[in-house]
Design a protein around this motif. Structure first.
Motif, short mmCIF file in Angstrom:
data_model
loop_
_atom_site.label_atom_id
_atom_site.label_comp_id
_atom_site.label_asym_id
_atom_site.label_seq_id
_atom_site.Cartn_x
_atom_site.Cartn_y
_atom_site.Cartn_z
N THR A 253 -15.55 -7.64 11.54
CA THR A 253 -15.97 -6.66 12.46
C THR A 253 -15.50 -6.15 13.42
N ALA A 254 -14.33 -7.13 13.84
CA ALA A 254 -14.25 -7.42 15.44
C ALA A 254 -12.26 -5.85 14.89
N ASN A 255 -12.04 -5.57 13.63
CA ASN A 255 -10.62 -5.11 13.68
C ASN A 255 -11.17 -3.44 13.89
N THR A 256 -10.73 -2.80 14.34
CA THR A 256 -10.55 -1.41 15.13
C THR A 256 -9.07 -0.83 14.23
N GLY A 257 -8.08 -1.30 14.06
CA GLY A 257 -6.80 -0.90 13.51
C GLY A 257 -6.49 -1.01 14.56
N LYS A 258 -6.51 -1.32 15.04
CA LYS A 258 -5.47 -0.43 16.96
C LYS A 258 -4.99 -1.27 17.83
N ILE A 259 -3.69 -2.01 17.92
CA ILE A 259 -3.16 -2.44 18.74
C ILE A 259 -4.08 -3.33 19.94
N GLY A 260 -4.00 -4.58 20.31
CA GLY A 260 -5.59 -5.73 21.17
C GLY A 260 -6.85 -5.61 20.21
N ASP A 261 -6.62 -6.25 18.80
CA ASP A 261 -7.44 -6.91 18.27
C ASP A 261 -8.24 -7.50 18.68
N GLY A 262 -6.98 -9.22 18.68
CA GLY A 262 -7.51 -10.42 19.50
C GLY A 262 -6.76 -11.17 18.20
N LYS A 263 -7.23 -11.85 18.45
CA LYS A 263 -6.56 -13.43 17.48
C LYS A 263 -8.29 -14.39 16.86
N ILE A 264 -7.72 -15.10 15.85
CA ILE A 264 -8.52 -16.09 16.09
C ILE A 264 -8.06 -18.14 16.12
N PHE A 265 -8.34 -18.51 16.40
CA PHE A 265 -7.71 -20.03 16.23
C PHE A 265 -8.75 -20.96 15.51
N ILE A 266 -8.56 -21.52 14.82
CA ILE A 266 -8.87 -22.56 14.16
C ILE A 266 -8.00 -24.12 14.49
N THR A 267 -9.75 -24.97 15.01
CA THR A 267 -8.81 -26.06 15.54
C THR A 267 -9.93 -27.40 14.94
N ASN A 268 -9.38 -28.38 15.19
CA ASN A 268 -9.91 -29.35 14.36
C ASN A 268 -11.04 -30.61 15.36
N ILE A 269 -12.55 -30.16 14.89
CA ILE A 269 -13.13 -31.40 16.15
C ILE A 269 -13.49 -32.63 15.74
N GLU A 270 -12.82 -33.56 16.96
CA GLU A 270 -12.95 -35.03 16.42
C GLU A 270 -14.60 -35.39 16.07
N ALA A 271 -15.42 -35.26 16.79
CA ALA A 271 -16.75 -35.60 17.33
C ALA A 271 -17.62 -34.58 18.26
N VAL A 272 -18.58 -34.62 17.56
CA VAL A 272 -19.62 -33.92 18.35
C VAL A 272 -20.88 -34.68 18.48
N THR A 273 -21.43 -34.30 19.78
CA THR A 273 -22.95 -35.67 20.08
C THR A 273 -23.77 -34.32 20.76
N ARG A 274 -25.02 -34.04 20.45
CA ARG A 274 -26.19 -33.53 20.77
C ARG A 274 -26.58 -34.01 22.02
N ILE A 275 -26.57 -33.79 23.68
CA ILE A 275 -26.50 -34.85 24.23
C ILE A 275 -28.50 -34.67 24.37
N ARG A 276 -28.71 -33.88 24.40
CA ARG A 276 -30.29 -34.60 24.60
C ARG A 276 -30.68 -34.97 23.89
N THR A 277 -30.96 -35.10 22.42
CA THR A 277 -30.77 -35.89 20.79
C THR A 277 -29.97 -37.78 21.15
N GLY A 278 -28.67 -37.49 20.72
CA GLY A 278 -27.83 -38.21 20.75
C GLY A 278 -26.98 -38.15 19.57
N GLU A 279 -27.97 -36.65 18.39
CA GLU A 279 -27.11 -36.65 17.31
C GLU A 279 -25.60 -36.95 17.34
N GLN A 280 -25.37 -36.67 16.24
CA GLN A 280 -23.61 -36.81 16.22
C GLN A 280 -23.72 -35.93 15.09
N ASP A 281 -22.05 -35.42 15.28
CA ASP A 281 -21.08 -34.65 14.20
C ASP A 281 -21.86 -33.38 13.61
#
Length: 112
Positions: free
Chosen positions: A80-108
């Motif tokens: 979707t982001a590819n225009t074929g021109k310089i400056g299209d951008g970058k994608i970074f992938i990082t690991n997430i150790e933990a997530v907590t939903r503040i409202r419900t306390g649900e995790q991961d």
């Protein structure tokens, strides 16, 4: 769990949001940012004076997903982001150790 961070051209934001919604991504975070890379910047004229724009406007998208969706999300952003021109951008992938939903306390995975 992974966090996908994509830095893209601003006019591609709505298209990417729609594609990610079609995949089943329910939420994302968007930040207006400025940056430069190989694109470097450009010169502009304002009231007859030339000046250099070093940092170009970009949009940073952040989305946390389960490991099973990483390939589909990255492929969707690239297509979707590819225009074929310089400056299209970058994608970074990082690991997430933990997530907590503040409202419900649900995790991961349940909190995504």
């Amino acid at each position: 769990m992974k966090m996908i961070t994509a830095v893209i051209k601003p006019f591609k934001l709505e298209d990417i949001r729609e594609v990610l919604s079609d995949i089943g991504i329910q939420g994302l975070t968007v930040t207006e940012v400025k940056g430069y890379g190989r694109q470097k910047g450009h010169s502009e004229l304002y009231r007859g004076a030339e000046y250099v724009v070093d940092f170009l406007p970009k949009v940073k998208i952040e989305v946390c997903i389960g490991d099973d969706l990483v390939e589909r999300v990255v492929e969707a952003i690239i297509n979707t982001a590819n225009t074929g021109k310089i400056g299209d951008g970058k994608i970074f992938i990082t690991n997430i150790e933990a997530v907590t939903r503040i409202r419900t306390g649900e995790q991961d995975e349940q909190a995504l």
